[in-house]
Design an enzyme around this catalytic site. Structure first.
Site, PDB file in Angstrom:
ATOM      1  N   PHE A  39       0.856  -1.181   0.000  1.00 36.10           N
ATOM      2  CA  PHE A  39       0.000   0.000   0.000  1.00 36.10           C
ATOM      3  C   PHE A  39       0.893   1.232   0.000  1.00 36.10           C
ATOM      4  O   PHE A  39       1.767   1.379   0.855  1.00 36.10           O
ATOM      5  CB  PHE A  39      -0.909  -0.008   1.229  1.00 36.10           C
ATOM      6  N   VAL A  77       2.838  -1.660   4.157  1.00 35.26           N
ATOM      7  CA  VAL A  77       2.436  -0.256   4.039  1.00 35.26           C
ATOM      8  C   VAL A  77       3.696   0.606   4.005  1.00 35.26           C
ATOM      9  O   VAL A  77       4.557   0.484   4.880  1.00 35.26           O
ATOM     10  CB  VAL A  77       1.543   0.155   5.236  1.00 35.26           C
ATOM     11  N   CYS A  78       3.803   1.463   2.997  1.00 38.16           N
ATOM     12  CA  CYS A  78       4.958   2.346   2.851  1.00 38.16           C
ATOM     13  C   CYS A  78       5.071   3.283   4.056  1.00 38.16           C
ATOM     14  O   CYS A  78       4.134   4.019   4.368  1.00 38.16           O
ATOM     15  CB  CYS A  78       4.818   3.159   1.562  1.00 38.16           C
ATOM     16  N   ILE A  79       6.209   3.271   4.721  1.00 40.69           N
ATOM     17  CA  ILE A  79       6.388   4.061   5.930  1.00 40.69           C
ATOM     18  C   ILE A  79       6.276   5.558   5.665  1.00 40.69           C
ATOM     19  O   ILE A  79       5.662   6.286   6.449  1.00 40.69           O
ATOM     20  CB  ILE A  79       7.711   3.723   6.654  1.00 40.69           C
ATOM     21  N   ALA A  82       2.592   6.368   4.901  1.00 40.80           N
ATOM     22  CA  ALA A  82       1.783   6.139   6.094  1.00 40.80           C
ATOM     23  C   ALA A  82       1.988   7.243   7.126  1.00 40.80           C
ATOM     24  O   ALA A  82       1.019   7.775   7.692  1.00 40.80           O
ATOM     25  CB  ALA A  82       2.124   4.784   6.699  1.00 40.80           C
TER      26      ALA A  82
END
Length: 128
Positions: A39, A77-79, A82
């Site tokens: 994501f 999930v891309c840090i 996010a």
């Protein structure tokens, strides 16, 4: 065949997100492997723990967790994306002096290296 998905659309704003869920289910139903869902951008809102869906709509996070459970799929999930949207794991919440994590259970906050690994190991990468 091994698939990985890149989701950059928000579940509440795009029919494309629903198409991604349908595609992921079809991959598993066809006997293929869904190794990773990454994501990114607006797609990271899927992993927000405090998101609530209207009663007449499906909860995207729950549907993704169900798919992950069926296929042994990583929900990454891309840090960077996010963090911009207030989706934090415990260590990021602590770093920003916030009381608790806001990432939904079943989702992993990771760097872009996870996307690169998913792309290298998959036969096909599909973006929604």
């Amino acid at each position: 065949m091994k698939f990985s998905l890149l989701i950059s659309c928000a579940p509440q704003l795009s029919e494309m997100h629903h198409n991604a869920l349908s595609f992921a289910q079809a991959v598993l139903d066809s006997g293929h492997t869904l190794e990773s869902v990454f994501f990114w951008g607006e797609g990271t809102s899927t992993a927000l723990k405090t998101s609530v869906s209207p009663r007449d709509e499906h909860d995207a996070a729950t549907l993704w967790r169900d798919i992950a459970a069926l296929g042994g799929t990583d929900l990454n999930v891309c840090i960077a994306s996010a963090t911009r949207r207030g989706i934090l794991n415990k260590s990021e919440a602590k770093r920003h002096d916030l009381p608790d994590a806001t990432v939904a259970s079943g989702f992993n906050i990771v760097g872009l290296g996870a996307l690169i690994e998913a792309e290298l190991s998959a036969d096909r990468v599909v973006r929604f």
